[in-house]
Design an enzyme around this catalytic site. Structure first.
Site, PDB file in Angstrom:
ATOM      1  N   ASP A 138      15.591  26.431  14.753  1.00 26.99           N
ATOM      2  CA  ASP A 138      16.105  27.685  15.295  1.00 26.99           C
ATOM      3  C   ASP A 138      17.378  27.339  16.041  1.00 26.99           C
ATOM      4  O   ASP A 138      17.467  26.329  16.727  1.00 26.99           O
ATOM      5  CB  ASP A 138      15.082  28.418  16.164  1.00 26.99           C
ATOM      6  CG  ASP A 138      14.735  27.697  17.448  1.00 26.99           C
ATOM      7  OD1 ASP A 138      14.774  26.450  17.468  1.00 26.99           O
ATOM      8  OD2 ASP A 138      14.397  28.373  18.433  1.00 26.99           O
ATOM      9  N   HIS A 184       0.348  -9.674  15.293  1.00 27.67           N
ATOM     10  CA  HIS A 184      -0.908  -9.595  16.029  1.00 27.67           C
ATOM     11  C   HIS A 184      -1.897 -10.555  15.386  1.00 27.67           C
ATOM     12  O   HIS A 184      -1.699 -11.031  14.256  1.00 27.67           O
ATOM     13  CB  HIS A 184      -1.445  -8.161  16.082  1.00 27.67           C
ATOM     14  CG  HIS A 184      -2.349  -7.786  14.961  1.00 27.67           C
ATOM     15  ND1 HIS A 184      -1.955  -7.788  13.645  1.00 27.67           N
ATOM     16  CD2 HIS A 184      -3.650  -7.400  14.949  1.00 27.67           C
ATOM     17  CE1 HIS A 184      -2.960  -7.401  12.875  1.00 27.67           C
ATOM     18  NE2 HIS A 184      -4.004  -7.169  13.626  1.00 27.67           N
ATOM     19  N   ILE A 240       0.822  -1.209   0.000  1.00 29.55           N
ATOM     20  CA  ILE A 240       0.000   0.000   0.000  1.00 29.55           C
ATOM     21  C   ILE A 240       0.856   1.259   0.000  1.00 29.55           C
ATOM     22  O   ILE A 240       0.468   2.280  -0.584  1.00 29.55           O
ATOM     23  CB  ILE A 240      -0.978  -0.002   1.207  1.00 29.55           C
ATOM     24  CG1 ILE A 240      -2.057   1.066   1.042  1.00 29.55           C
ATOM     25  CG2 ILE A 240      -0.234   0.144   2.529  1.00 29.55           C
ATOM     26  CD1 ILE A 240      -3.005   0.816  -0.105  1.00 29.55           C
ATOM     27  N   VAL A 241       2.054   1.210   0.594  1.00 31.50           N
ATOM     28  CA  VAL A 241       2.921   2.391   0.616  1.00 31.50           C
ATOM     29  C   VAL A 241       3.538   2.621  -0.757  1.00 31.50           C
ATOM     30  O   VAL A 241       3.497   3.728  -1.304  1.00 31.50           O
ATOM     31  CB  VAL A 241       4.007   2.250   1.693  1.00 31.50           C
ATOM     32  CG1 VAL A 241       4.951   3.454   1.659  1.00 31.50           C
ATOM     33  CG2 VAL A 241       3.379   2.124   3.073  1.00 31.50           C
ATOM     34  N   GLU A 297      25.826  30.069  29.462  1.00 30.48           N
ATOM     35  CA  GLU A 297      25.931  28.665  29.090  1.00 30.48           C
ATOM     36  C   GLU A 297      27.410  28.303  29.022  1.00 30.48           C
ATOM     37  O   GLU A 297      28.231  29.082  28.523  1.00 30.48           O
ATOM     38  CB  GLU A 297      25.280  28.400  27.734  1.00 30.48           C
ATOM     39  CG  GLU A 297      23.760  28.576  27.732  1.00 30.48           C
ATOM     40  CD  GLU A 297      23.149  28.336  26.351  1.00 30.48           C
ATOM     41  OE1 GLU A 297      23.918  28.038  25.405  1.00 30.48           O
ATOM     42  OE2 GLU A 297      21.921  28.460  26.216  1.00 30.48           O
ATOM     43  N   TYR A 350     -10.215  -5.174  18.099  1.00 31.10           N
ATOM     44  CA  TYR A 350     -11.000  -4.433  17.123  1.00 31.10           C
ATOM     45  C   TYR A 350     -11.828  -5.427  16.307  1.00 31.10           C
ATOM     46  O   TYR A 350     -11.540  -6.631  16.253  1.00 31.10           O
ATOM     47  CB  TYR A 350     -10.119  -3.576  16.221  1.00 31.10           C
ATOM     48  CG  TYR A 350      -9.156  -4.327  15.333  1.00 31.10           C
ATOM     49  CD1 TYR A 350      -9.538  -4.750  14.051  1.00 31.10           C
ATOM     50  CD2 TYR A 350      -7.865  -4.607  15.759  1.00 31.10           C
ATOM     51  CE1 TYR A 350      -8.663  -5.432  13.229  1.00 31.10           C
ATOM     52  CE2 TYR A 350      -6.979  -5.287  14.933  1.00 31.10           C
ATOM     53  CZ  TYR A 350      -7.378  -5.703  13.675  1.00 31.10           C
ATOM     54  OH  TYR A 350      -6.508  -6.386  12.862  1.00 31.10           O
ATOM     55  N   HIS A 353      -2.931  -9.105   3.965  1.00 31.94           N
ATOM     56  CA  HIS A 353      -3.690  -9.791   5.024  1.00 31.94           C
ATOM     57  C   HIS A 353      -4.467  -8.844   5.930  1.00 31.94           C
ATOM     58  O   HIS A 353      -5.364  -9.272   6.657  1.00 31.94           O
ATOM     59  CB  HIS A 353      -2.762 -10.665   5.881  1.00 31.94           C
ATOM     60  CG  HIS A 353      -1.794  -9.897   6.748  1.00 31.94           C
ATOM     61  ND1 HIS A 353      -2.194  -9.152   7.839  1.00 31.94           N
ATOM     62  CD2 HIS A 353      -0.448  -9.784   6.690  1.00 31.94           C
ATOM     63  CE1 HIS A 353      -1.132  -8.616   8.410  1.00 31.94           C
ATOM     64  NE2 HIS A 353      -0.062  -8.964   7.739  1.00 31.94           N
ATOM     65  N   THR A 395      -4.055   2.763   6.840  1.00 31.89           N
ATOM     66  CA  THR A 395      -4.768   3.959   7.269  1.00 31.89           C
ATOM     67  C   THR A 395      -4.033   5.231   6.897  1.00 31.89           C
ATOM     68  O   THR A 395      -4.642   6.244   6.551  1.00 31.89           O
ATOM     69  CB  THR A 395      -4.980   3.922   8.795  1.00 31.89           C
ATOM     70  OG1 THR A 395      -5.661   2.710   9.142  1.00 31.89           O
ATOM     71  CG2 THR A 395      -5.779   5.121   9.281  1.00 31.89           C
ATOM     72  N   SER A 435       1.800  -6.991   4.532  1.00 36.43           N
ATOM     73  CA  SER A 435       0.666  -6.726   5.426  1.00 36.43           C
ATOM     74  C   SER A 435      -0.517  -6.114   4.684  1.00 36.43           C
ATOM     75  O   SER A 435      -1.661  -6.221   5.134  1.00 36.43           O
ATOM     76  CB  SER A 435       1.102  -5.804   6.570  1.00 36.43           C
ATOM     77  OG  SER A 435       1.609  -4.573   6.074  1.00 36.43           O
ATOM     78  N   ASP A 448       8.635  -5.756  -6.661  1.00 41.59           N
ATOM     79  CA  ASP A 448       8.230  -6.478  -5.460  1.00 41.59           C
ATOM     80  C   ASP A 448       8.543  -7.960  -5.631  1.00 41.59           C
ATOM     81  O   ASP A 448       8.459  -8.500  -6.740  1.00 41.59           O
ATOM     82  CB  ASP A 448       6.738  -6.287  -5.183  1.00 41.59           C
ATOM     83  CG  ASP A 448       6.374  -6.619  -3.740  1.00 41.59           C
ATOM     84  OD1 ASP A 448       6.118  -5.683  -2.975  1.00 41.59           O
ATOM     85  OD2 ASP A 448       6.366  -7.822  -3.383  1.00 41.59           O
TER      86      ASP A 448
END
Length: 854
Positions: free
Chosen positions: A591, A233, A20-21, A692, A288, A54, A398, A51, A41
């Protein structure tokens, strides 16, 4: 998908990984005009076996991190515009609900509403238990206290989205090459020149490593130690449920079914079936849920971390089994193994919440892998030291749309952005890591810890405990511990937040330190306030060693530093100047304080914490031949002695004239503090009289002891980062990565005085005329209730509508009010404007003030 079996011999950009990326990145690069993109790929396409194949594709947009929420919001919009291979919209906008089983979780869900409002997510809502059940009728109302509802959440199949993205990219000229393993990236003289695949070499100008769980292996071949850990997971799918029988779906005629089945087997019949109701999270039990036709899918993070060795992952096997899927571990479902949830097994928690699943067979069960990083954010951007090498890892479905858009803009136009403007990726930058984070020991342990807390209620100030602590110690570490320092880890450094040895100051200053309770009181001590007041009124000593320090040396160093800096840094030796570094779009890249220490030698001091290394990488990236950029963060101990009595303390240990005439503000001198050589700068981030000190690390502890001893007469006290943050915010000093970053120009940040348009610097062209017609403007707020305290990332409201959000906030003990910095539309940023801050469900009246307050 019209892929090719032949490997092209050349390309402009090679993207390694067509999950997906990689597909999102190819889509975005070609949309920006690139037509020489090749995606390779090791697996088949679009069912590569990673991933993306699946994953159930649930998309909850709201996160505590703005980066993730903005990425998810863009991903939703992008996937909604995609047409799947079946002619249907690739995104299923069914809504998302997170339920609470505890009062603590209900408080968390209120924060969800506030984060969503701050980041611009549409219509976030809190629901009663009955309202949850209206949306999700199979949920047991008695098990929950309420829910958070985001109507635009939903689901996107990784395979369907990858196919749609790749087809669009190929229509614009991209080439996709499946069944081709990348074996190496060829680098010559620091520049990428080719990719070696198992089927041939592709000469190219740049390579993007978008392999997620495999990213570490490819990086190791180049000596780039990416701290990306694969973690497992569980996901399961029930047998058909009678309660869902009306939703039964036959997906065997889907154009992608056969390919999906070849990689995923029979579970493809479920994974391609869309949900018919809101997706669901029970984070109190780390689980979930989503429907797959007439079955329920159950995902569980509710088990002990399982972190495979990436060297053992391999690829898809000859039987078509996915490389990113491991065998299901039954005991992780039936036994309570999660270290933070020892009392209830995942299956029990699931069956309680959705009784219709109780006793039902789980027809499809597997352990799926995804990638974790040390802070749970993506690992993306150009890798320092390798011209043309980019990364895009640790990114979920996501967030992949937004990440792909931001990275493509970065690659093509020089700075990351989304359609609504620039997005700062400092906390997601691949260069943010320190050397120790590349070790497999660290990556494994912290990857596991990130997995453990993925659904926990995590306070913004929370720090690791136990694993991977005490890695980096400043020379004053043992002195801090002896003084009762409350040590927190920052970029591996053990740094004191406050000192228990100063507990007696709370009695002295207690009337000026309001009590706190609730979320804002967590990880806070009134000692922080006492230390801040003591510095304002007497004198304090602070360890600054973790701040990033660079030495720029060589012929042309002065011209190079000027090219980096917005301010005029044509300094005499010993001169010190505050300045900014901007990117090409005029956003504030850092900065810094610049000190000229020799004819062709400069000391650059910048923010520490995890973002400081990004600044080092930026300076190194732009250094011309002959100019050397040395990271001296670890080789120099640093500390600041500051407060009204600072001159008296220092006069006891040095014979240098410290008067204003002899040692003016923003100058430096080199001398001895007793027997310790120091470079001393007349500056102070606390905003009081102070110096300092920088000295070789081996002298650091001795220097600290000399100053502590000399300060006894004046009640000098050490102070921690908590007090420093309170001191700097009421002085209006910006903290890069919090209330200042690349999403603001110097003029928007109120730092136009640090820009000299008569000099030539990176970003100057973008800032021409930028002092007028500002898109946003910094605003310093104080809460009208002098006892109240709010925290960052909460919406700022005007007439009930969000007009900004709190970038940083802390109680200002000198001004006697909570101080918050935000960016507002210019018409609302004028002093005297009355606004509100939504915090923990309450609206706090606040007023825009002139800065600085002190």
């Amino acid at each position: 998908m019209d892929t090719t079996d032949s490997v092209p011999t050349e390309a402009g950009t090679v993207v390694v990984g067509a999950g997906i990326v990689g597909c999102n990145l190819a889509y975005q690069l070609t949309a920006l005009g690139r037509d020489d993109v090749v995606v390779v790929d090791q697996g088949p396409m679009p069912t590569t076996g990673g991933s993306s194949t699946h994953a159930p594709g649930i998309m909850f947009q709201t996160a505590e991190d703005k980066i993730l929420t903005k990425f998810a919001d863009y991903s939703r919009q992008l996937y909604s515009d995609l047409e799947g291979a079946d002619g249907q919209q690739a995104y299923k906008e069914v809504g998302g609900i997170e339920v609470a089983r505890t009062e603590e979780r209900m408080d968390f869900l209120q924060r969800r509403v506030e984060n969503a409002t701050a980041w611009g997510i549409d219509d976030p809502q809190l629901l009663s238990p009955a309202e949850v059940v209206e949306h999700l009728p199979l949920v047991d109302e008695e098990q929950i206290l309420g829910g958070y509802y985001s109507p635009t959440d939903g689901q996107a199949s990784g395979v369907v989205a990858c196919d749609a993205l790749a087809r669009a990219a190929m229509d614009r000229g991209a080439t996709f090459v499946p069944h081709t393993r990348t074996e190496d990236v060829v680098v010559e003289d620091g520049s990428v020149v080719a990719v070696e695949t198992e089927h041939g070499r592709i000469d190219c100008d740049e390579v993007v490593v978008a392999t997620n769980i495999w990213a570490r292996q490819l990086g190791e071949r180049l000596g780039v130690h990416l701290p990306v850990a694969p973690v497992e997971h569980q996901y399961t799918m029930t047998e058909p449920l009678e309660e869902l029988s009306a939703n039964a779906a036959d997906v065997t005629d889907h154009p992608l079914f056969e390919q999906y089945e070849n990689v995923s087997g029979e579970k493809a019949t479920r994974l391609l079936a869309s949900p018919d109701r809101p997706i669901l999270r029970d984070q109190d039990n780390a689980m979930y849920f989503r429907t797959h036709g007439d079955a329920y899918g159950i995902g569980s993070y509710n088990h002990e971390p399982v972190v495979p060795d990436p060297r053992e992952l391999g690829g898809n096997d000859p039987d078509g089994n996915q490389a990113s899927v491991h065998d299901f571990t039954e005991h992780h479902l039936e036994t309570a193994t999660h270290p933070d949830r020892p009392d209830k097994a995942p299956r029990q928690a699931s069956d309680e919440l959705i009784p219709a699943t109780a006793g039902k067979d789980l027809e499809h069960r597997y352990n799926g892998m995804f990638a974790e990083s040390p802070n749970g954010l993506p690992v993306m951007g150009p890798v320092q030291g390798y011209d043309g090498l980019w990364t895009a890892a640790a990114i979920w479905i996501t967030h992949a749309g937004g990440a792909g858009k931001a990275l493509a803009e970065w690659m093509v136009n020089g700075t990351p952005s989304l359609p609504d403007g620039p997005i700062d990726l400092g906390h997601a930058d691949v260069n943010r890591f320190d050397a120790h984070e590349g070790s497999w020991d660290f990556t494994r342990d912290i990857g596991g810890e990130e997995y453990r807390i993925v659904y926990n209620i995590v306070h913004p100030k929370w720090v690791w405990e136990g694993k991977q602590r005490d890695i980096r110690r400043t020379p004053m570490y043992h002195s801090h511990v002896a003084a009762g320092g409350e040590m927190w880890a920052e970029a591996g450094w053990e740094a004191p937040q406050w000192f228990e040895s100063n507990a007696d100051l709370v009695e002295e200053y207690g009337e000026r330190i309001p009590d706190r309770e609730g979320w804002e009181a967590t990880y806070w001590s009134p000692i922080e306030g006492a230390e801040a007041l003591h510095v304002r009124e007497k004198v304090g000593l602070h360890d600054m060693t973790p701040f990033n320090k660079m030495e720029v040396v060589g012929e042309g160093a002065g011209a190079f530093v000027q090219r980096l800096c917005t301010n005029d840094v044509d300094l005499d030796v010993g001169g010190v100047r505050y300045t900014l570094m901007c990117n090409e779009a005029g956003g504030v890249r850092a900065d810094i304080t610049v000190t000229r220490t020799g004819e062709e030698r400069y000391l650059l001091l910048t923010t520490g914490r995890e973002v400081g290394n990004n600044h080092v990488a930026w300076v190194r990236e732009h250094a011309p031949e002959g100019v050397h950029v040395n990271d001296v963060t670890s080789s120099l101990a640093a500390m600041v002695c500051t407060g009204p009595e600072a001159r008296n303390v220092l006069s006891a240990v040095t014979d240098v004239d410290l008067s204003d005439d002899a040692f003016p503000f923003f100058t430096s001198q080199q001398f001895f503090v007793r027997n310790v050589p120091v470079t001393a700068l007349r500056v102070s981030y606390a905003g009081e009289l102070g110096w300092e000190f920088y000295t070789p690390s081996e002298y650091g502890e001795t220097l600290w002891e000399h100053l502590v001893e000399a300060g006894e007469e004046y009640d000098l006290r050490p102070y921690g980062n908590g007090a420093l943050n309170a001191l700097r915010i009421e002085k209006g000093f910006r903290l890069w990565g919090a209330d200042l970053d690349t999403e603001q120009t110097p003029y928007e940040a109120g730092l136009g005085w640090a820009v000299d348009m008569d000099t030539d610097f990176i970003g100057k062209e973008a800032l021409e005329g930028g002092a007028e017609d500002l898109r946003q403007k910094v605003a310093c707020l104080t809460l009208d209730d002098e006892e109240a305290v709010v925290m960052a990332d909460r919406p700022v409201l005007k007439d009930g509508e969000a007009i900004g959000y709190v970038h940083s906030a802390e109680y200002g003990y000198t001004v006697g009010a909570c101080v918050a910095y935000t960016y507002l539309p210019p018409e609302y940023a004028e002093p005297g404007t009355e606004v509100e801050v939504l915090y923990e469900g309450e609206r706090y009246a606040a007023t825009v003030r002139e800065e600085p307050l002190v």
